[in-house]
Design an enzyme around this catalytic site. Structure first.
Site, short mmCIF file in Angstrom:
data_model
loop_
_atom_site.label_atom_id
_atom_site.label_comp_id
_atom_site.label_asym_id
_atom_site.label_seq_id
_atom_site.Cartn_x
_atom_site.Cartn_y
_atom_site.Cartn_z
N CYS A 421 0.82 -1.21 0.00
CA CYS A 421 0.00 0.00 0.00
C CYS A 421 0.85 1.26 0.00
O CYS A 421 0.51 2.25 -0.67
CB CYS A 421 -0.96 -0.01 1.18
SG CYS A 421 -0.16 -0.04 2.80
N HIS A 465 -2.12 1.01 7.11
CA HIS A 465 -2.47 1.24 5.71
C HIS A 465 -2.11 2.68 5.33
O HIS A 465 -2.02 3.57 6.18
CB HIS A 465 -3.97 1.01 5.51
CG HIS A 465 -4.40 0.95 4.08
ND1 HIS A 465 -3.78 0.15 3.15
CD2 HIS A 465 -5.39 1.60 3.41
CE1 HIS A 465 -4.38 0.29 1.98
NE2 HIS A 465 -5.37 1.17 2.12
N ASP A 481 -8.01 5.33 -2.94
CA ASP A 481 -7.21 4.21 -2.43
C ASP A 481 -6.83 3.29 -3.58
O ASP A 481 -7.64 2.46 -4.02
CB ASP A 481 -7.99 3.44 -1.37
CG ASP A 481 -7.10 2.47 -0.60
OD1 ASP A 481 -5.93 2.30 -1.00
OD2 ASP A 481 -7.57 1.89 0.39
#
Length: 688
Positions: A421, A465, A481
């Site tokens: 991520c 994250h 995202d």
């Protein structure tokens, strides 16, 4: 000669302490050190073990305890090592380490009963110091067990004739514990619990697991190998869906080479008072409580669109929340969700300019790609096209990303197409900025698993994250995202499912129960233990001023601080009254026993004056027979007196019977005196 005699005296007193009492003391020391093993340097643990072993061997004469000069030398050497280790840092953590060193050195001068008492109280204080670093229920039980061993040792020291062994000692302690437990519980509930007027941050050199204020490629993938708790959350209403659990922590808006960091330092705030309890009454349907594990940072984690309810967090810019002091211990705070709240207020062009910052050089292909998108598309189209590229092309979400060369963003987007991520969030922000769209990296957590019974969420470090927020005209800051486009399982159900095929979930953490979550028994046991710890943290460790007043408000009569003070005084007074009554009854029984002992002693003196001294270990019947042989006139009275002594010791009679028996014995003793006087006895006649 005086020095030699002093040394010999010290060595002689090395064994003055009962060995069993010393053993309990050493066992307690080892147990009370265990909560700090994860933070104490290895040399200090080894030094404490050697010093305690030295004292134990000296108890049996295997070695000699060091004299004053050698003790001073050992102390100076260990203090020198300590000073070199801390390197000028003075924190609560280093102070606690020095205290442990002082306890270890105390073993070399523990020779007398007085030294035992000093070390006893020092170890009790060590147990309280342990709570600065570990407050879980298991560590609390370890501390209480250590104190129990100390009390057993104290029993052995003061009453060596009592039955030995851990079972009998702990049984006696258990009896005392049951007697005092009601008072302890009442005082815990009702004693006014006010926050201290000072604030001493528990600054520690110990590395905390968690997100930091910088992000490099691969940082969060390393954090994903940890199953430690980050925080727990209890909702007053329905829990949000998994995909909506974005816990915002901080914003990184400045790219320095390959490192994202905060472009503006947070403003200085004076330390607030200690406020670890933010629970205020029952949770409303839109509210939620967060119990955060220590991070040594100021930031608090919250869902988008939240507002502060408890006063131990304050809202910062960009819809972020901060504590008034670093979270150096578990802290509980409360927030509320407001429907329709945006991520941030509308910002002007000057404020947005810092969200377009990029290094002067580097990643040319990503810059060209962004300019190409910008030629024919507006902001929203650029965002949609970039996300569509992530969905359609073979990008992979992995915990085993390849090492990126120079121009790592180019390599990720056009060559490797494998990352975590942090890689994708950094690359997306870079492209959007190159296209003229203000954007920033947001770091926090996403997801959370249900605790036992589904009453709360557990957010762990592997839920860490990073995602992106872009500023779109007319909409404000919008969450983007890229991980949701590349690996939707990560956002919908969690990291385990996202990397199931790769098999990399907690691959470096063999001892984590979460690694074996497919084993039902392991998962059940782990969640049950977590629930016990959670309730312990909320209702015992976190039972402070606000929680107490909330509980008191539910009682009839509207208890306030004044009423709590009156009730506490009443409980203490009642406890003292009961203890006084019990002590008075025990003293009365003791007086009766003492009166009997005085009568028997008088008989012994009477026998001695008749020339029949008491022999060691002699029974009353034998003594009476010897007296009857020497003075036949008093024989019958002496035998009757001896039977009454035996009856007192070996038959269980009522208190009233004991009083009557004591009167009869006194009358019988007076009769023997008259009989001996008539026979002319004045001084001893030896009788064998």
């Amino acid at each position: 000669m005086d020095r030699i005699r002093g040394t010999q005296s010290e060595e002689a007193t090395a064994t003055n302490l009962p060995s069993r009492a010393l053993l309990w003391l050493i066992a307690s020391f080892g147990l009370l050190l265990s909560p700090q093993w994860d933070r104490l340097p290895l040399w200090l643990i080894a030094a404490c073990a050697v010093l305690a072993a030295w004292r134990w061997l000296a108890q049996y004469g295997r070695v000699r305890l060091p004299g004053r000069l050698l003790r001073t030398g050992i102390m100076l050497v260990l203090i020198g090592v300590y000073v070199a280790t801390v390197q000028g840092r003075f924190t609560v953590d280093t102070a606690a380490s020095f205290f442990v060193l002082a306890v270890g050195l105390k073993w070399l001068e523990t020779r007398s009963v007085r030294d035992f008492y000093v070390l006893f109280f020092i170890l009790v204080y060590l147990a309280s110091v342990n709570f600065l670093f570990h407050q879980e229920i298991l560590w609390a039980l370890v501390n209480f067990t250590g104190i129990a061993l100390l009390l057993v040792g104290l029993q052995v020291l003061n009453a060596p004739e009592l039955p030995g062994g851990m079972t009998s000692g702990l049984r006696r302690l258990g009896g005392m514990f049951l007697k005092t437990l009601p008072i302890v519980v009442l005082l815990f509930v009702f004693f006014p619990r006010m926050s201290p007027l000072w604030s001493v941050p528990l600054v520690s050199g110990e590395a905390r697991t968690g997100i930091s204020d910088t992000m490099r490629p691969g940082d969060i993938s390393n954090l994903a190998q940890s199953s430690e708790r980050a925080f727990r959350v209890t909702f007053g209403g329905e829990m949000p869906a998994y995909r909506d659990r974005y816990w915002r922590g901080l914003i990184l808006d400045y790219l320095d080479g390959e490192t994202w960091r905060q472009g503006q330092q947070e403003p200085f705030r004076a330390l607030g008072r200690v406020a670890v309890d933010g629970g205020i009454g029952e949770l409303e349907p839109n509210q939620y409580d967060v119990l955060l594990e220590p991070t040594d940072q100021r930031w608090a984690f919250a869902l988008e669109g939240s507002r502060a309810v408890s006063d131990n967090v304050v809202e910062d810019s960009a819809d972020l929340f901060r504590f008034r002091r670093p979270a150096d211990s578990p802290v509980r705070y409360r927030l509320a969700l407001e429907s329709g709240a945006s991520v941030a207020e509308t910002q002007n062009a000057v404020e947005l300019r810092r969200y377009l910052q990029l290094p002067q050089e580097g990643n040319p292909r990503a810059r060209d790609f962004a300019r190409e998108l910008r030629r024919t598309m507006d902001d929203e189209q650029v965002v949609r096209t970039l996300l569509q590229r992530f969905r359609q092309q073979e990008y992979f979400y992995t915990l085993r990303p390849p090492a990126m060369p120079e121009d790592g963003i180019d390599s990720l987007l056009f060559d490797e197409k494998r990352g975590f991520c942090a890689h994708y969030a950094g690359a997306t922000t870079f492209v959007l900025r190159a296209a003229g769209i203000p954007s920033r990296v947001v770091v926090g957590y996403q997801g959370g698993e249900n605790g036992a019974g589904g009453d709360y969420l557990i957010v762990r470090q592997y839920d860490a994250h990073a995602w992106v927020e872009a500023y779109i005209d007319g909409r404000g800051w919008v969450r983007i995202d890229p991980t949701a486009a590349i690996a939707p399982d990560r956002i919908e159900s969690g990291l385990r499912d996202a990397v199931a095929e790769e098999g990399s979930f907690l691959e470096n953490n063999w001892t984590s129960p979460q690694r074996y979550a497919d084993v039902a028994l392991v998962q059940w046991a782990s969640l049950q233990l977590d629930r016990i710890n959670y309730q312990w943290q909320r209702w015992v460790v976190g039972y402070q001023g606000q929680s107490q007043m909330d509980l008191m408000s539910r009682l009839p009569g509207g208890f306030g601080m004044r009423e709590l003070g009156y009730m506490t005084a009443g409980i203490v007074g009642a406890g003292l009254l009961i203890a006084g009554l019990i002590s008075a009854l025990q003293m009365r029984r003791g007086e009766r026993r003492d009166a009997f002992r005085r009568v028997v002693d008088t008989w012994h003196r009477l026998c001695a004056s008749a020339g029949v001294p008491v022999r060691h270990g002699e029974t009353p019947s034998v003594l009476a027979s010897r007296l009857a042989k020497a003075e036949p006139a008093a024989g019958d009275s002496a035998r009757l007196f001896a039977r009454m002594v035996n009856s007192h010791y070996y038959s269980a009679g009522k208190d009233d019977e004991g009083v009557e028996q004591l009167k009869r014995m006194r009358r019988l003793l007076a009769t023997m005196k008259r009989q001996l006087r008539r026979s002319g006895t004045r001084t001893g006649k030896s009788s064998d």
